[in-house]
Design an enzyme around this catalytic site. Structure first.
Site, mmCIF file in Angstrom:
data_model
loop_
_atom_site.group_PDB
_atom_site.id
_atom_site.type_symbol
_atom_site.label_atom_id
_atom_site.label_comp_id
_atom_site.label_asym_id
_atom_site.label_seq_id
_atom_site.Cartn_x
_atom_site.Cartn_y
_atom_site.Cartn_z
ATOM 1 C CE LYS A 1 42.921 43.340 42.232
ATOM 2 N NZ LYS A 1 43.182 43.848 40.874
ATOM 3 C CG ASP B 1 44.969 41.681 37.753
ATOM 4 O OD1 ASP B 1 43.763 41.816 38.053
ATOM 5 O OD2 ASP B 1 45.475 42.195 36.734
ATOM 6 C CB CYS C 1 44.841 47.656 41.311
ATOM 7 S SG CYS C 1 44.415 46.973 39.682
ATOM 8 C CG ASP D 1 46.567 43.340 41.740
ATOM 9 O OD1 ASP D 1 45.972 42.598 42.539
ATOM 10 O OD2 ASP D 1 45.996 43.955 40.824
ATOM 11 C CG HIS E 1 47.903 42.255 32.862
ATOM 12 N ND1 HIS E 1 47.065 42.865 31.967
ATOM 13 C CD2 HIS E 1 47.269 42.303 34.061
ATOM 14 C CE1 HIS E 1 45.964 43.272 32.584
ATOM 15 N NE2 HIS E 1 46.054 42.934 33.860
ATOM 16 C CG HIS F 1 40.255 39.731 31.393
ATOM 17 N ND1 HIS F 1 40.493 41.051 31.662
ATOM 18 C CD2 HIS F 1 39.253 39.358 32.222
ATOM 19 C CE1 HIS F 1 39.685 41.454 32.630
ATOM 20 N NE2 HIS F 1 38.916 40.447 32.991
ATOM 21 C CG HIS G 1 43.031 39.194 34.015
ATOM 22 N ND1 HIS G 1 41.958 39.698 34.707
ATOM 23 C CD2 HIS G 1 43.984 40.182 34.052
ATOM 24 C CE1 HIS G 1 42.240 40.917 35.130
ATOM 25 N NE2 HIS G 1 43.464 41.232 34.758
HETATM 26 ZN ZN LIG Z 1 44.481 43.033 35.206
#
Ligand SMILES: [Zn+2]
Length: 208
Positions: free
Chosen positions: A114, A54, A163, A14, A89, A60, A56
């Site tokens: 992800k 990351d 993470c 990330d 984010h 989310h 989303h």
């Molecule tokens: Zn996230």
């Protein structure tokens, strides 16, 4: 010529603008690790490189904005598990969600997105967080690495206390030797550093 044996992979977690100072969910001194990670890639120190992203949907479930009456950094129960709520984010297709533009990602063999399902968060590169059925679905990364003969994984990136930590712990559970490149990680919360070191020691993960 790679510095490390062919059965060692680098996993960069990330490294995205939203996790940098000034971004939506900044890590402390997050941009301080960008040159070091860029150098690892440009010098081709690893034959196998994975980058996670990351990624989303805008609605989310990990966003405080989606949970009525809740504020960022509060914790709720989501699918009967504690879930920290975050500022919005890494929304798909926004500038904050790209892989960091100061890194030449050409050597990356795999870019794994992800957190793409609305209802489940995903800290780890290997497994999503708990879903509605109580399980943590695998992302497939363990199989991808195993099939390519990888035995050892080196993790770096953001955030140290979420993470990267979760990815390191899951890598151990997936059967890999794991090294945590501490100086190439940064936390969301510096006060978590002690907890992270304890968790890594408990999982027998080397800090290098
Ligand atoms: Zn996230």
């Amino acid at each position: 010529m790679s510095k490390f044996p062919a059965d060692v992979a680098l996993v960069v977690i990330d490294l995205q603008p939203d996790f940098m100072p000034g971004g939506a969910l900044p890590c402390v001194d997050g941009d301080g690790i960008v040159p070091g990670i860029a150098a690892l890639l440009s010098q081709r120190q690893y034959r196998t490189v994975v980058a996670t992203q990351d990624w989303h949907p805008a609605d989310h479930a990990s966003y405080a904005s989606q949970q009525p009456g809740q504020l960022p950094f509060e914790t709720i129960l989501l699918h009967a598990q504690p879930q920290t709520l975050w500022p919005d984010h890494c929304v798909q297709d926004t500038p904050g969600a790209v892989l960091h533009p100061a890194v030449d990602w050409t050597p990356a063999d795999l870019i794994l997105r992800k957190g793409t399902r609305r209802e489940v968060d995903s800290y780890s590169a290997f497994r999503e967080n708990h879903g509605p059925d109580g399980n943590r679905p695998p992302t497939g990364l363990a199989g991808w690495l195993h099939e390519r003969g990888i035995r050892e994984v080196h993790v770096c990136g953001l955030a140290r206390d979420y993470c990267v930590l979760w990815s390191a712990q899951d890598a151990v559970k997936s059967g890999f030797r794991v090294k945590f490149l501490w100086d190439l990680t940064r936390p969301v919360t510096e006060a978590n550093d002690g907890m992270v070191r304890e968790a890594l020691a408990k999982a027998k993960i080397a800090i290098v």
